[in-house]
Design a protein around this motif. Structure first.
Motif, PDB file in Angstrom:
ATOM      1  N   ASN A   2     -13.729   0.883   5.132  1.00 28.58           N
ATOM      2  CA  ASN A   2     -13.247   2.262   5.068  1.00 28.58           C
ATOM      3  C   ASN A   2     -14.286   3.361   5.158  1.00 28.58           C
ATOM      4  O   ASN A   2     -14.023   4.484   4.734  1.00 28.58           O
TER       5      ASN A   2
ATOM      6  N   TRP B  11      -5.916  -8.163  -0.242  1.00 27.63           N
ATOM      7  CA  TRP B  11      -6.816  -7.230   0.449  1.00 27.63           C
ATOM      8  C   TRP B  11      -8.225  -7.338  -0.103  1.00 27.63           C
ATOM      9  O   TRP B  11      -8.414  -7.459  -1.313  1.00 27.63           O
TER      10      TRP B  11
ATOM     11  N   GLU C  45       5.975  -1.780   5.000  1.00 30.53           N
ATOM     12  CA  GLU C  45       4.978  -1.158   4.143  1.00 30.53           C
ATOM     13  C   GLU C  45       5.660  -0.005   3.424  1.00 30.53           C
ATOM     14  O   GLU C  45       5.448   1.157   3.732  1.00 30.53           O
TER      15      GLU C  45
ATOM     16  N   ASP D 208     -10.712  -5.143   5.132  1.00 32.79           N
ATOM     17  CA  ASP D 208     -10.742  -3.705   5.424  1.00 32.79           C
ATOM     18  C   ASP D 208     -12.182  -3.188   5.481  1.00 32.79           C
ATOM     19  O   ASP D 208     -13.117  -3.849   5.016  1.00 32.79           O
TER      20      ASP D 208
ATOM     21  N   ARG E 227     -15.428   8.404   1.455  1.00 26.64           N
ATOM     22  CA  ARG E 227     -14.372   7.880   0.575  1.00 26.64           C
ATOM     23  C   ARG E 227     -14.985   7.435  -0.763  1.00 26.64           C
ATOM     24  O   ARG E 227     -14.653   6.402  -1.302  1.00 26.64           O
TER      25      ARG E 227
ATOM     26  N   ASP F  93      -5.150  -2.725  -1.829  1.00 24.09           N
ATOM     27  CA  ASP F  93      -6.242  -2.185  -2.644  1.00 24.09           C
ATOM     28  C   ASP F  93      -5.818  -1.960  -4.106  1.00 24.09           C
ATOM     29  O   ASP F  93      -4.694  -1.527  -4.361  1.00 24.09           O
TER      30      ASP F  93
ATOM     31  N   TRP G 293       0.824  -1.217   0.000  1.00 26.10           N
ATOM     32  CA  TRP G 293       0.000   0.000   0.000  1.00 26.10           C
ATOM     33  C   TRP G 293       0.861   1.272   0.000  1.00 26.10           C
ATOM     34  O   TRP G 293       0.851   2.041  -0.950  1.00 26.10           O
TER      35      TRP G 293
ATOM     36  N   CYS H 236      -8.917  -4.892   9.599  1.00 27.21           N
ATOM     37  CA  CYS H 236      -8.495  -3.514   9.331  1.00 27.21           C
ATOM     38  C   CYS H 236      -9.757  -2.695   9.154  1.00 27.21           C
ATOM     39  O   CYS H 236     -10.771  -3.196   8.654  1.00 27.21           O
TER      40      CYS H 236
ATOM     41  N   ASP I 275      -3.754   3.633  10.425  1.00 28.24           N
ATOM     42  CA  ASP I 275      -3.158   4.039   9.148  1.00 28.24           C
ATOM     43  C   ASP I 275      -1.980   4.983   9.378  1.00 28.24           C
ATOM     44  O   ASP I 275      -1.246   5.293   8.453  1.00 28.24           O
TER      45      ASP I 275
ATOM     46  N   LYS J 202      -6.467  -9.572   4.122  1.00 26.90           N
ATOM     47  CA  LYS J 202      -6.653  -8.356   4.932  1.00 26.90           C
ATOM     48  C   LYS J 202      -8.072  -7.872   4.676  1.00 26.90           C
ATOM     49  O   LYS J 202      -8.410  -7.536   3.542  1.00 26.90           O
TER      50      LYS J 202
ATOM     51  N   TRP K 102      -4.933  -4.244  11.930  1.00 24.02           N
ATOM     52  CA  TRP K 102      -4.074  -3.125  11.535  1.00 24.02           C
ATOM     53  C   TRP K 102      -4.346  -1.978  12.513  1.00 24.02           C
ATOM     54  O   TRP K 102      -5.450  -1.452  12.579  1.00 24.02           O
TER      55      TRP K 102
ATOM     56  N   GLY L 220      -9.734   1.170   7.900  1.00 24.49           N
ATOM     57  CA  GLY L 220      -9.064   2.454   7.736  1.00 24.49           C
ATOM     58  C   GLY L 220      -8.070   2.611   8.877  1.00 24.49           C
ATOM     59  O   GLY L 220      -8.069   3.609   9.595  1.00 24.49           O
ATOM     60  N   GLY L 221      -7.262   1.566   9.061  1.00 21.57           N
ATOM     61  CA  GLY L 221      -6.407   1.482  10.241  1.00 21.57           C
ATOM     62  C   GLY L 221      -7.167   0.749  11.329  1.00 21.57           C
ATOM     63  O   GLY L 221      -7.773  -0.296  11.095  1.00 21.57           O
TER      64      GLY L 221
HETATM   65  C1  DGJ Z   1      -7.207   1.596   4.590  1.00 19.87           C
HETATM   66  C2  DGJ Z   1      -6.206   0.677   5.202  1.00 19.87           C
HETATM   67  O1  DGJ Z   1      -6.040   0.953   6.549  1.00 19.87           O
HETATM   68  C3  DGJ Z   1      -4.894   0.805   4.452  1.00 19.87           C
HETATM   69  O2  DGJ Z   1      -3.920   0.018   5.041  1.00 19.87           O
HETATM   70  C4  DGJ Z   1      -5.123   0.399   3.023  1.00 19.87           C
HETATM   71  O3  DGJ Z   1      -5.481  -0.948   2.970  1.00 19.87           O
HETATM   72  C5  DGJ Z   1      -6.215   1.268   2.411  1.00 19.87           C
HETATM   73  N1  DGJ Z   1      -7.404   1.246   3.210  1.00 19.87           N
HETATM   74  C6  DGJ Z   1      -6.546   0.804   1.025  1.00 19.87           C
HETATM   75  O4  DGJ Z   1      -7.624   1.452   0.501  1.00 19.87           O
END
Ligand code: DGJ
Length: 725
Positions: free
Chosen positions: A475, A406, A599, A473, A438, A362, A331, A521, A543, A471, A540, A523-524
């Motif tokens: 977001n 991901w 990373e 995620d 987003r 992503d 990423w 994960c 971020d 992973k 995770w 967004g972190g």
């Molecule tokens: C948010 C994640 O926390 C990042 O590590 C990464 O995977 C992005 N999304 C990708 O869109």
């Protein structure tokens, strides 16, 4: 141990170093008489809560003393019978009535955890289930208390059953309620925002409520589902603290309420904002679990108890102590701008350094080259990755590396084939504009056809390729809480049904692909909670990969979660989130305090930095079992001063790994001592880096000298006990 004394009608729950006593009042009310340090089985009825002096405390019609629910310690607060504190449940019957009066009916004691269906649940223990009946309605409540003899954590939840023939509506259904004796208390919570999760904040409680929560459809970055009540003088290493951690990932709330007498009610569970649940005849509503932790020795001991409990009873059993993948994630190395050649080049760089897994983040699917498009189209973008994933995976394999990928399963882009085919699969009404975040919408995870589609697409990718890691995620947060598939009277169920749909899909995928390692994960660290950790052994953390910020975030996270649950990566400088430059060694040191990884574009590292990566990974393998199993001691708080320092100790206290960071170099700062913690006083330890051999009490009471370091400079010390000393 769970004991029921029939003579006094008292339940005693004895954990490792705490006890809890619940008394069945002669009229049937379940009254909490003690929660705190260990006690025996004495008759505690001298605590019979009398409201004789309080004229405004109503007496229920079925008691002939001054017993009042206004002051009694309740195990599940009722509404409309004189308990004016936060109620645990609000049950609306067909005639609109809401008052409830719960009486004890029966109890059972069983091995193991209660069956929570699809909800996350802690493993093992012994469960006391107490059934209460509402005298004013046909509702029955089952309160579950799961106790672990090796732990200071008590897990609770509640089940509400409609035993009548007409439906009732739940407007609030909390997991627990605990009334603690009057005292002076503070409240600690972990607040934050994207890139700045889990910042500890401690304030005095005072009369009234401190209420925290999330109404975002996710446990959130903004507030973690975790609250600690501390006796006023309690601190890191001393004093009484009680932690409350929800094993839940949806909208939640926790409240500490200081009442008229100074007693404190702590309660919580699913957020009641917009919540309602229709409970038909014979239907049951199961609330999420809360893990309540008692410590008489401060926050440090509480955190170690939580870490042991989560590792022993929550994190996936088959993964928790197994070595984690040491990965490079593309990423921050490439963002969306990658192709087969770039990924293969990253693997070429990674393999000789000791990195074992390449994770493709992503942008590998649909037509996604930025965040405007394609979520939901889980088909490999063969224009971008010529030949698909196969050649990249083969390339990794040839270099002895595994491959991870991901997904952001819960999302849908407006510009996607999926959205064009099923605009109603996004949450909210398809005929009016909806909020984007987003640039994306959220899929309606309450619908089976949606989760079936996601299962089919994800299984297709996972079964066609040798993928060892996923992973997962998420977001954005939820708006327009509305599902086209739910009837009007069930729309209030949406937020909870959403997260149940997420749990169901994760369970289904993990059952189908038991060998795949799943990391969470959002967004972190936006959904870093005990619910997600039932499925994902690591999450995770943020971020924000700036090592200084990370030291603070990891410090905050450690109050409620083990190091091994925190995924931590070394990234490039100037850091992409803060612009700060931190020495490479410090980035490695801070990232070693969790499931470590990289990373960044490894190809841009100097030869010297590459040598450091090799060393960092070798060090990580050496200390990995400490990270996975060890006890954490917080030594220097980066929120309070110029230093960060923690030590991770083996359970037998023969090994310790100390990591520190001096935030700013200060002139003349030459007599700053780092006093270690958790060692054995009479044991002699060697501090490898300093060539010193000292007794544990010397290291803890006299300490070691802070090394001279530049801004954000770090140090590590490896301690090992000298044999036969
Ligand atoms: C948010 C994640 O926390 C990042 O590590 C990464 O995977 C992005 N999304 C990708 O869109």
């Amino acid at each position: 141990m769970i004991v029921y004394d029939q003579t006094t009608r008292t339940f005693f729950l004895h954990g490792k170093s705490f006890s809890c006593a619940l008394w069945v009042h002669p009229a049937g009310y379940l009254v909490g008489l003690h929660f705190g340090g260990p006690i025996g089985g004495d008759d505690l009825r001298y605590f019979d809560p009398s409201a004789r002096e309080l004229s405004f405390s109503p007496i229920p019609p079925d008691v002939d003393s001054y017993f009042s629910l206004d002051v009694a310690g309740s195990e599940y607060g009722s509404f409309g019978q004189g308990d004016f504190r936060t109620p645990s449940v609000l049950l609306v019957r067909e005639n609109g009535e809401r008052a409830s009066r719960f009486h004890y009916v029966s109890h059972t004691i069983c091995d193991g955890a209660p069956d929570l269906g699809v909800l996350p649940s802690a493993r093992g223990g012994k469960t006391l289930s107490i059934t209460l009946k509402d005298v004013l309605s046909e509702a029955e409540i089952v309160l579950n208390y799961t106790l672990y003899e090796d732990s200071d954590v008590l897990v609770r939840n509640a089940e509400i059953v409609n035993r009548g023939s007409s439906p009732m509506r739940l407007l609030r259904a909390e997991s627990f309620c605990l009334d603690l004796a009057a005292g002076e208390y503070d409240v600690l919570r972990l607040h934050g925002r994207h890139n700045m999760e889990r910042m500890p904040e401690r304030t005095p409680l005072g009369h009234g409520s401190v209420k925290i929560g999330s109404a975002r459809g996710a446990s959130s970055h903004q507030m973690n589902p975790f609250l600690v009540l501390l006796e006023r003088g309690a601190g890191e290493d001393a004093g009484v603290c009680v932690g409350f951690e929800l094993l839940y990932s949806g909208s939640w709330m926790l409240e500490a309420e200081e009442t008229q007498t100074g007693a404190v009610r702590v309660s919580g569970g699913i957020n009641d904002l917009g919540f309602s649940w229709l409970l038909g005849a014979s239907e049951k509503f199961i609330t999420p679990q809360v893990a309540i932790c008692y410590s008489a020795h401060g926050l440090g001991e509480m955190s170690r108890s939580y870490a042991d409990f989560l590792r022993g009873h929550v994190l996936p059993e088959n993964r928790v102590y197994a070595p984690r993948p040491v990965l490079v994630n593309n990423w921050e190395a490439t963002y969306f701008d990658f192709d087969r050649e770039k990924l293969c080049a990253l693997a070429d760089e990674a393999a000789p350094l000791g990195i074992d897994t390449l994770v493709l983040d992503d942008g590998w699917f649909g037509g996604r080259n930025d965040d405007l498009t394609s979520l939901g189209d889980w088909f490999v973008n063969e224009k971008k990755l010529v030949g698909g994933l196969g050649p990249v995976i083969e390339h990794c394999k040839k270099r002895g590396m595994k491959f991870g990928i991901w997904f952001e399963p819960e999302m849908i882009s407006e510009d996607s084939a999926l959205y064009r085919a099923h605009p109603d699969w996004a949450i909210g009404r398809a005929d009016v504009p909806r909020c984007k975040s987003r640039h994306q919408y959220v899929l309606d995870m309450t619908r089976e056809e949606v989760t079936d589609y996601l299962f089919a697409r994800m299984s297709d990718i996972l079964s066609r390729h040798e993928i060892s890691y996923v992973k997962w995620d998420m977001n954005r947060h939820i708006t327009e809480f509305y599902s086209a598939s739910l009837p009007a009277e069930r729309q209030g169920e949406f937020a909870h049904r959403y997260i149940l749909g997420v749990y169901r899909l994760i369970r289904r995928l993990q059952a189908a692909f038991p060998d795949v390692f799943f990391e969470g994960c959002s967004g972190g660290g936006g959904r870093f909670d005990g619910g997600m950790l039932c499925f994902f052994p690591q999450f995770w953390t943020s971020d924000d990969t700036d090592a200084y910020e990370r030291a603070k975030i990891q410090w905050g996270t450690s109050y409620g979660y083990p190091l091994s649950a925190m995924s931590c990566h070394v990234s490039a400088c100037p850091n992409h989130q803060t612009g700060r430059t931190v020495p490479f060694s410090a980035r490695g040191a801070i990232a070693s305090l969790g499931a470590t990884g990289y990373e960044l574009d490894l190809g841009r590292l100097s030869a010297e930095e590459k040598a450091q990566v090799k060393e960092q990974i070798a060090n990580y393998h050496e200390i990995e079992q400490l990270i996975l199993r060890g006890d954490l001691y917080r030594i220097a708080d980066p929120y309070q001063g110029n230093l960060f320092c923690v030590a991770v100790m083996s359970k037998d206290k023969t090994r310790a790994y100390v990591v520190g960071m001096r935030i700013h170099a200060l002139p003349g700062d030459f007599d700053r001592r780092i006093r270690l913690k958790g060692l054995r006083c009479e044991q002699t330890y060697t501090v490898e880096e300093l060539g010193l051999t000292l007794r544990g009490d010397t290291l803890m009471n006299a300490g070691l000298l802070l090394p001279r370091l530049p801004d954000f400079g770090s140090w590590v010390w490896h301690l090992s006990a000298k044999k036969n000393s």
